[in-house]
Design a protein around this motif. Structure first.
Motif, PDB file in Angstrom:
ATOM      1  N   SER A 183      -1.429  -9.784  -9.746  1.00  0.00           N
ATOM      2  CA  SER A 183      -1.931  -9.403  -8.427  1.00  0.00           C
ATOM      3  C   SER A 183      -1.523  -7.979  -8.053  1.00  0.00           C
ATOM      4  N   GLN A 184      -0.432  -7.470  -8.629  1.00  0.00           N
ATOM      5  CA  GLN A 184       0.045  -6.114  -8.337  1.00  0.00           C
ATOM      6  C   GLN A 184      -0.569  -5.067  -9.267  1.00  0.00           C
ATOM      7  N   ASN A 185      -1.336  -5.508 -10.223  1.00  0.00           N
ATOM      8  CA  ASN A 185      -2.013  -4.635 -11.177  1.00  0.00           C
ATOM      9  C   ASN A 185      -3.443  -4.398 -10.699  1.00  0.00           C
ATOM     10  N   PRO A 186      -3.808  -3.167 -10.300  1.00  0.00           N
ATOM     11  CA  PRO A 186      -5.157  -2.923  -9.755  1.00  0.00           C
ATOM     12  C   PRO A 186      -6.278  -3.186 -10.736  1.00  0.00           C
ATOM     13  N   ILE A 187      -5.971  -3.221 -12.053  1.00  0.00           N
ATOM     14  CA  ILE A 187      -7.030  -3.420 -13.047  1.00  0.00           C
ATOM     15  C   ILE A 187      -6.761  -4.660 -13.895  1.00  0.00           C
ATOM     16  N   TRP A 307       9.498  -5.522 -13.250  1.00  0.00           N
ATOM     17  CA  TRP A 307       8.885  -4.396 -12.553  1.00  0.00           C
ATOM     18  C   TRP A 307       7.388  -4.293 -12.819  1.00  0.00           C
ATOM     19  N   VAL A 308       6.667  -3.764 -11.825  1.00  0.00           N
ATOM     20  CA  VAL A 308       5.298  -3.257 -11.984  1.00  0.00           C
ATOM     21  C   VAL A 308       5.299  -1.862 -11.383  1.00  0.00           C
ATOM     22  N   SER A 385      -1.244 -14.012  -2.015  1.00  0.00           N
ATOM     23  CA  SER A 385      -0.157 -13.043  -1.952  1.00  0.00           C
ATOM     24  C   SER A 385      -0.179 -12.432  -0.561  1.00  0.00           C
ATOM     25  N   ALA A 386       0.995 -12.319   0.049  1.00  0.00           N
ATOM     26  CA  ALA A 386       1.093 -11.737   1.386  1.00  0.00           C
ATOM     27  C   ALA A 386       2.308 -10.826   1.434  1.00  0.00           C
TER      28      ALA A 386
END
Length: 416
Positions: A183-187, A307-308, A385-386
């Motif tokens: 969810s934290q990865n834009p692609i 980490w992301v 996710s919030a």
């Protein structure tokens, strides 16, 4: 009619499809509310035509390949309009519903067994509307429409198991951290529907709050076994403080579309690049630039341990739109750092740094610093996710907000 404006329309559609081998036949109807007016004479003060609603019915035929559909459509449509003419010796207004022919083409993709997304171009040729004035004025209301949509199919297509291999860890492991990283990865190869509220404080001469709610659907599209294309759309709903009065203007802003081409099996460095463009869809001039923008965009990230870490970049230039509006040349950089904790919790910092290259040197940059926290959890069976975060602008143009409260809520749709 002398030219026109590009503005926002939105509505619903329904239809029926029949597939024979790789050939698809269908019929569909659509109804849209419209929010735009265009000049009927050289200046809007002399006359304008406002579209109220648009309805169409069309048949379509297309070619199916795996999850992709390329199609053409033909039919008819109706438009309801109001017109105002006001020049020396003439004061007239009227309302009219006119019919015409429709032709279009589009591309549709099944990202889940019952869901598809589409991008479509339509031309609606309408009969001229002649005013009952002396002299009479012929009003041409032909429309060109570029539409993006999402559809639910009552009969499923390909099973979910036919979906492409994930670029991140499989979501079916039900591990909060794996889903958080996707969810934290834009692609990432993950369908999501984020809602991002940006409340910007102390904007304009009256120190009012500006509210920008970005609706940001992200849909991954499989090109082949080696490449994916990730579609990222940003639809802003804005409450904009007036630069003159102690009030706000509310409506839809300019819509931005990014397309990232990304390897389906990346190494330690995950990346994607492609075009980004913005259409002048604002429902009020104060809510947008009035220009068509185009440029490149790219994202780079890595996911070591918990980490992301990455950055999203783009630059857009004005390439069309209203020539009376100022040109645009803007840069955006969004570095993001996330650290994932136990129980679905995570720490996040994702400031949006912008530069207006056409502004004076001391008024170009907006540079925020800050961060917040969030969590991955479920509402029933739906993963979400919030997060909440705060940012302070250490550099900003005069009269722009000094700090921002960002709240984020995203519906996540991992493959089963």
């Amino acid at each position: 009619m002398y030219g026109g404006l590009s503005e926002f329309i939105g509505g619903i559609q329904a239809g029926y499809n029949f597939q024979a081998g790789h050939i698809l036949f269908g019929v569909e109807g659509e109804f849209d509310g419209a929010t735009f007016a265009h000049p009927a004479l050289p200046t809007p003060t002399l006359g304008s035509v406002r579209q109220n609603w648009i309805g169409t019915v069309a048949g379509r035929v297309g070619l199916v390949a795996d999850r992709w559909l390329v199609y053409a459509k033909f039919g008819g449509g109706w438009v309801n309009s109001n017109a105002i003419l006001n020049f020396p010796g003439v004061s007239w207004s009227g309302s009219n519903t006119s019919s015409g022919w429709l032709a279009g083409a589009g591309l549709e993709y099944g990202f889940k067994s019952n869901w598809t997304v589409r991008l479509e171009y339509d031309y609606l040729g309408l009969a001229n509307w002649t005013s009952s004035t002396v002299p009479s004025i012929s009003l041409n209301r032909d429309l060109q429409m570029v539409k993006a949509g999402i559809n639910y199919k009552f009969v499923s297509g390909l099973p979910d198991s036919a979906a492409p291999t994930r670029t991140a860890s499989p979501a079916h492991t039900a591990d909060h951290e794996d889903l958080a990283k996707q969810s934290q990865n834009p692609i990432a190869d993950l369908v999501s529907l984020p809602f991002q509220s940006n409340t910007n404080f102390n904007a304009g001469p009256f120190n009012r709050a500006q509210e920008v709610l970005n609706i940001q659907p992200v849909v991954p599209l499989r090109i082949n076994a080696d490449w994916n294309m990730i579609s990222r759309t940003i639809i802003p709903v804005i409450s904009q403080p007036s630069p003159i009065f102690d009030s706000n203007t509310n409506g839809i802003g300019d819509i931005t579309q990014s397309l990232f081409f990304s390897p389906a099996h990346p190494g330690a460095l995950i990346w994607g690049a492609g075009p980004v463009f913005t259409i002048p869809s604002a429902t009020d001039p104060i809510l947008g630039t009035g220009r068509v923008l185009l440029g490149p965009t790219a994202v780079f990230l890595t996911t070591p341990g918990h980490w992301v870490i990455g950055v999203l970049l783009n630059n857009q230039w004005s390439v069309g739109g209203n020539p009376l509006r100022p040109p645009v040349n803007t840069f955006l950089a969004q570095p993001f750092v996330n650290y994932n904790l136990a129980g679905g919790w995570y720490l996040t910092s994702s400031p949006i740094i912008t530069a207006d290259w056409l502004a004076p040197s001391g008024q170009r940059w907006t540079v925020p610093i800050g961060g917040g926290f969030g969590r991955i959890f479920k509402i029933g069976d739906q993963p979400v996710s919030a997060s909440i975060a705060g940012y302070y602008n250490v550099a900003r143009p005069t009269g722009t907000p000094d700090w921002q409260l960002r709240t984020f809520f995203s519906l996540l749709f991992p493959e089963k």
